[in-house]
Design a protein around this motif. Structure first.
Motif, PDB file in Angstrom:
ATOM      1  N   UNK A  28      -2.137   1.597  11.153  1.00 20.80           N
ATOM      2  CA  UNK A  28      -1.861   3.572  10.688  1.00 20.80           C
ATOM      3  C   UNK A  28      -1.288   3.405   9.465  1.00 20.80           C
ATOM      4  N   UNK A  29      -0.129   2.515   8.862  1.00 21.89           N
ATOM      5  CA  UNK A  29       0.338   2.615   7.575  1.00 21.89           C
ATOM      6  C   UNK A  29      -0.054   2.181   6.323  1.00 21.89           C
ATOM      7  N   UNK A  30      -1.239   0.917   6.521  1.00 17.07           N
ATOM      8  CA  UNK A  30      -1.879   0.424   5.651  1.00 17.07           C
ATOM      9  C   UNK A  30      -2.882   1.452   6.002  1.00 17.07           C
ATOM     10  N   UNK A  31      -3.544   1.531   6.376  1.00 20.41           N
ATOM     11  CA  UNK A  31      -4.885   2.937   6.300  1.00 20.41           C
ATOM     12  C   UNK A  31      -3.915   3.779   5.191  1.00 20.41           C
ATOM     13  N   UNK A  32      -2.455   4.531   5.977  1.00 19.16           N
ATOM     14  CA  UNK A  32      -1.922   5.920   4.765  1.00 19.16           C
ATOM     15  C   UNK A  32      -1.507   4.786   3.183  1.00 19.16           C
ATOM     16  N   UNK A  79       6.584   9.157  21.891  1.00 20.59           N
ATOM     17  CA  UNK A  79       6.059   9.781  20.589  1.00 20.59           C
ATOM     18  C   UNK A  79       6.579   8.587  19.602  1.00 20.59           C
ATOM     19  N   UNK A  80       7.732   8.561  19.780  1.00 19.03           N
ATOM     20  CA  UNK A  80       9.037   7.478  18.966  1.00 19.03           C
ATOM     21  C   UNK A  80       8.353   5.871  19.557  1.00 19.03           C
ATOM     22  N   UNK A  81       7.746   5.430  20.370  1.00 17.27           N
ATOM     23  CA  UNK A  81       7.198   4.815  20.563  1.00 17.27           C
ATOM     24  C   UNK A  81       6.478   4.125  19.117  1.00 17.27           C
ATOM     25  N   UNK A  82       5.541   5.153  18.924  1.00 13.93           N
ATOM     26  CA  UNK A  82       4.090   4.779  18.133  1.00 13.93           C
ATOM     27  C   UNK A  82       5.107   4.648  16.485  1.00 13.93           C
ATOM     28  N   UNK A  83       6.148   6.122  16.382  1.00 18.30           N
ATOM     29  CA  UNK A  83       6.441   6.785  15.656  1.00 18.30           C
ATOM     30  C   UNK A  83       7.397   5.421  14.244  1.00 18.30           C
ATOM     31  N   UNK A  84       8.451   4.724  15.270  1.00 22.68           N
ATOM     32  CA  UNK A  84       9.455   3.914  14.999  1.00 22.68           C
ATOM     33  C   UNK A  84       8.684   2.876  14.829  1.00 22.68           C
ATOM     34  N   UNK A  85       7.480   2.222  15.362  1.00 19.63           N
ATOM     35  CA  UNK A  85       6.334   0.636  14.576  1.00 19.63           C
ATOM     36  C   UNK A  85       6.116   0.883  13.428  1.00 19.63           C
ATOM     37  N   UNK A  86       6.130   2.300  12.563  1.00 19.43           N
ATOM     38  CA  UNK A  86       4.859   3.092  11.873  1.00 19.43           C
ATOM     39  C   UNK A  86       5.927   2.765  10.706  1.00 19.43           C
ATOM     40  N   UNK A  87       6.972   3.884  11.003  1.00 26.12           N
ATOM     41  CA  UNK A  87       7.854   3.741   9.368  1.00 26.12           C
ATOM     42  C   UNK A  87       8.363   2.852   9.405  1.00 26.12           C
ATOM     43  N   UNK A 141       6.380  -0.667   9.671  1.00 25.29           N
ATOM     44  CA  UNK A 141       5.947  -1.036   8.971  1.00 25.29           C
ATOM     45  C   UNK A 141       5.092  -0.681   7.034  1.00 25.29           C
ATOM     46  N   UNK A 142       5.749   0.846   7.572  1.00 21.59           N
ATOM     47  CA  UNK A 142       5.426   1.242   5.742  1.00 21.59           C
ATOM     48  C   UNK A 142       7.192   1.148   4.804  1.00 21.59           C
ATOM     49  N   UNK A 143       8.249   0.636   5.862  1.00 22.49           N
ATOM     50  CA  UNK A 143       9.320   0.173   5.156  1.00 22.49           C
ATOM     51  C   UNK A 143       9.621  -1.464   4.488  1.00 22.49           C
ATOM     52  N   UNK A 144       8.439  -2.277   5.931  1.00 20.81           N
ATOM     53  CA  UNK A 144       8.191  -3.364   5.493  1.00 20.81           C
ATOM     54  C   UNK A 144       7.351  -3.471   3.989  1.00 20.81           C
ATOM     55  N   UNK A 145       6.321  -2.613   4.236  1.00 21.02           N
ATOM     56  CA  UNK A 145       5.668  -2.392   2.983  1.00 21.02           C
ATOM     57  C   UNK A 145       6.328  -2.005   0.998  1.00 21.02           C
ATOM     58  N   UNK A 146       7.321  -1.260   1.580  1.00 21.50           N
ATOM     59  CA  UNK A 146       7.958  -0.908   0.025  1.00 21.50           C
ATOM     60  C   UNK A 146       8.944  -1.171  -0.231  1.00 21.50           C
ATOM     61  N   UNK A 147       9.494  -2.578   0.828  1.00 24.07           N
ATOM     62  CA  UNK A 147      10.581  -2.988   0.562  1.00 24.07           C
ATOM     63  C   UNK A 147      10.146  -4.617   0.093  1.00 24.07           C
TER      64      UNK A 147
END
Lengths: 279, 300
Positions: free
Chosen positions: A123-127, A1-9, A11-17
């Motif tokens: 996924x991140x951009x969808x959200x 599960x971490x295998x996809x959750x970590x990259x998604x997290x 990607x969120x952090x890339x956008x928000x920073x």
């Protein structure tokens, strides 16, 4: 599960920073608030008599205004029908930025499975696209309903159909961000990508949709244009009003068409640019 | 303590269209030592390292860490830390956020960000946007990224470029201490003199091919020493050398004779009655050996 959750997290952090997300959100809000507020004031004014119908050249079409019940959804739909360019831009910038700033190198070093990175970005951009949808709706529904209410027009906020439209708008904006990711990976040059987004959404597609409405055959093709699909998904828009006889997809079909655009572009982009050597 | 893995290149080749950037390269890099990966600009160093890291797909051959390709590593940043030449930063992101993104992606504790920034001396600039960084600071940030997972293997492409003298001194000590801890350290450079003081082994490539590999000292013997000799009467000395059948060239400080033994040259001058004011053996420097290798391509 971490295998996809970590990259998604990640990607969120890339956008928000970086600053782009809130700049786009701010401009989106201002733009839609102005349009929705302005149009709500116009219709509200006409309805309440504050603006005399004689004061404007209605071209003899004043009858169209009698059914004011359809006005609030039209105004609310601005969030997607006008605002959709913002999630597309954010999605395209999220991918082209990786090429432009050569951040693909640290990204692929941390997550060598490249398909996973692209999936996480989608996924991140969808959200984030959905969040932009909420911002756009805060402007179109928030300001629009306020102004309509001010003129004594029922903003239909108690109507379940209004809330269904709001939900579909959020989904449409989320899908547009996915389309942006696909475009960005298909056209990795940031400048080219931005030019395509602006030219297509602001000029090419409106023209095509207008032209397509002239014959039945072209109209049947035209309803598959991404903007038309999005309007079909949302269920109300300017364009459908401008071309009343125009063919429309069902709401769910519109969503599916839009999603297909996004996934096709992402898939082709994966093969043509994402998988290539990072030099 | 992280344990270094052996890096192994096996017949690795990369062609870009008609151009062969790297041709059939095979060598190993051992843990516990600093290995210099040397060659002139355009020799294929960066392409080789990018193939090692899975960023560039080799045309043929493999590159592995303890037998595993980069993309097959279960926790890549824990195993290998890499800093590549290109400035891979979003200019609008702060250093801490930049590192934070990849800490998240690799599932590392957030505390590592502050730790590695401290290690490379950027703790005071953690919240500054990278766009305002100098070249030297960017190099340090690249190095900080490579240290995030406390990896057993370090792969650094031209880490000394753009560093100030203090930074160069620091990184030399740093590399040696990393190797002393048992890690594998592979450092590329286009200048031997840049890394000479800190490398134990050298791998030298030119035009995409291996020209030399071995301990640094192996470069010492690559060029035969010469004898420099001079006399107040240089013409007489030249005549004596010619009569003795020795080849020589004229240099700025005297005649350069292509023999290793100064005694023999001295003897010739003595028997010919020529007074000498210079007579010594000149050993070519490591840099000369290096240049001879990469330019001539003739290895011993």
């Amino acid at each position: 599960m971490n295998l996809i959750l970590r990259p998604v997290a990640a990607e969120f952090s890339k956008i928000l920073t970086t600053r782009m997300w809130w700049i786009l959100a701010l401009v989106l809000f201002g733009y839609i608030a102005l349009l929705a507020g302005g149009l709500a004031a116009l219709f509200g004014g006409l309805d309440s008599g504050a603006i005399s119908p004689d004061a404007m050249n209605t071209g003899g079409g004043s009858a169209g205004l009698s059914g004011l019940g359809s006005v609030p959804p039209l105004i609310y739909s601005f969030a997607a029908s006008v605002g959709y360019v913002f999630p597309v831009l954010l999605g395209a910038l999220a991918t082209t930025g990786e090429f432009r700033h050569q951040t693909l190198t640290p990204t692929f070093l941390a997550t060598p499975k490249r398909g996973r990175v692209l999936g996480a970005k989608t996924i991140a951009l969808f959200v984030v696209g959905a969040a932009l949808g909420v911002v756009g709706l805060a402007a179109s529904v928030g300001i629009g309903a306020l102004v309509l209410g001010g003129f004594g027009v029922d903003p239909l906020l108690a109507d379940g159909e209004t809330w269904a439209l709001i939900g579909r708008t959020v989904l449409a904006m989320a899908l547009w961000a996915v389309v942006g990711v696909g475009l960005g990976v298909l056209v990795p040059s940031q400048v080219a990508s931005i030019v395509i987004v602006l030219a297509f959404t602001q000029f090419v597609e409106p023209l095509l949709r207008f032209a397509a409405a002239f014959t039945q055959v072209t109209a049947d093709i035209g309803k598959f244009l991404p903007g038309a699909a999005s309007d079909a998904l949302v269920g109300a828009s300017f364009y459908t009003l401008a071309s009343p006889g125009g063919a429309m997809l069902e709401s769910w079909q519109g969503g599916l068409v839009l999603l297909t655009y996004g996934l096709l572009a992402t898939g082709f982009g994966y093969l043509t640019s994402w998988k290539r050597d990072v030099t | 303590m992280p344990i270094g893995a052996v890096i192994e290149f096996t017949n690795i080749t990369k062609r870009f269209g008609q151009t062969t950037a790297v041709n059939d390269l095979s060598f190993t890099v051992e843990p516990g030592r600093v290995t210099g990966f040397l060659g002139p600009n355009g020799a294929g160093k960066t392409t080789t390292l990018r193939m090692l890291l899975g960023l560039v797909a080799p045309t043929s051959g493999t590159a592995t860490f303890g037998g595993l390709r980069y993309r097959d590593l279960t926790r890549p940043l824990h195993t290998v830390g890499a800093a590549l030449e290109a400035a891979s930063f979003h200019p609008g992101r702060t250093a801490a956020h930049h590192l934070g993104v990849y800490t998240t992606a690799a599932g590392l504790p957030r505390t590592r960000v502050a730790e590695v920034l401290h290690t490379v001396g950027l703790a005071d600039h953690a919240t500054q946007r990278v766009g305002g960084y100098s070249l030297g600071m960017r190099q340090r940030l690249g190095l900080a990224y490579s240290l995030l997972g406390d990896p057993g293997v370090l792969v650094l492409d031209e880490p000394i470029n753009g560093l100030d003298p203090e930074g160069i001194k620091w990184i030399r000590g740093f590399l040696s201490s990393m190797a002393a801890e048992g890690r594998t350290v592979l450092v590329s450079s286009h200048l031997l003199s840049e890394v000479q003081q800190s490398v134990d082994d050298v791998i030298i490539i030119a035009k995409g091919e291996l020209v030399h590999s071995g301990p640094l000292s192996s470069l010492d013997t690559n060029i035969a020493p010469q004898v420099i000799v001079d006399s107040p009467d240089r013409d007489a000395l030249a005549a004596a050398l010619t009569n003795a059948g020795l080849a020589f060239t004229s240099g700025r400080t005297g005649l350069i004779v292509a023999v290793p033994d100064p005694g023999r040259v001295g003897h010739i001058a003595f028997t010919a009655g020529v007074e000498l004011n210079v007579l010594h053996r000149q050993k070519a420097g490591l840099e000369d050996s290096f240049l001879a290798l990469v330019e001539g391509g003739d290895s011993l």
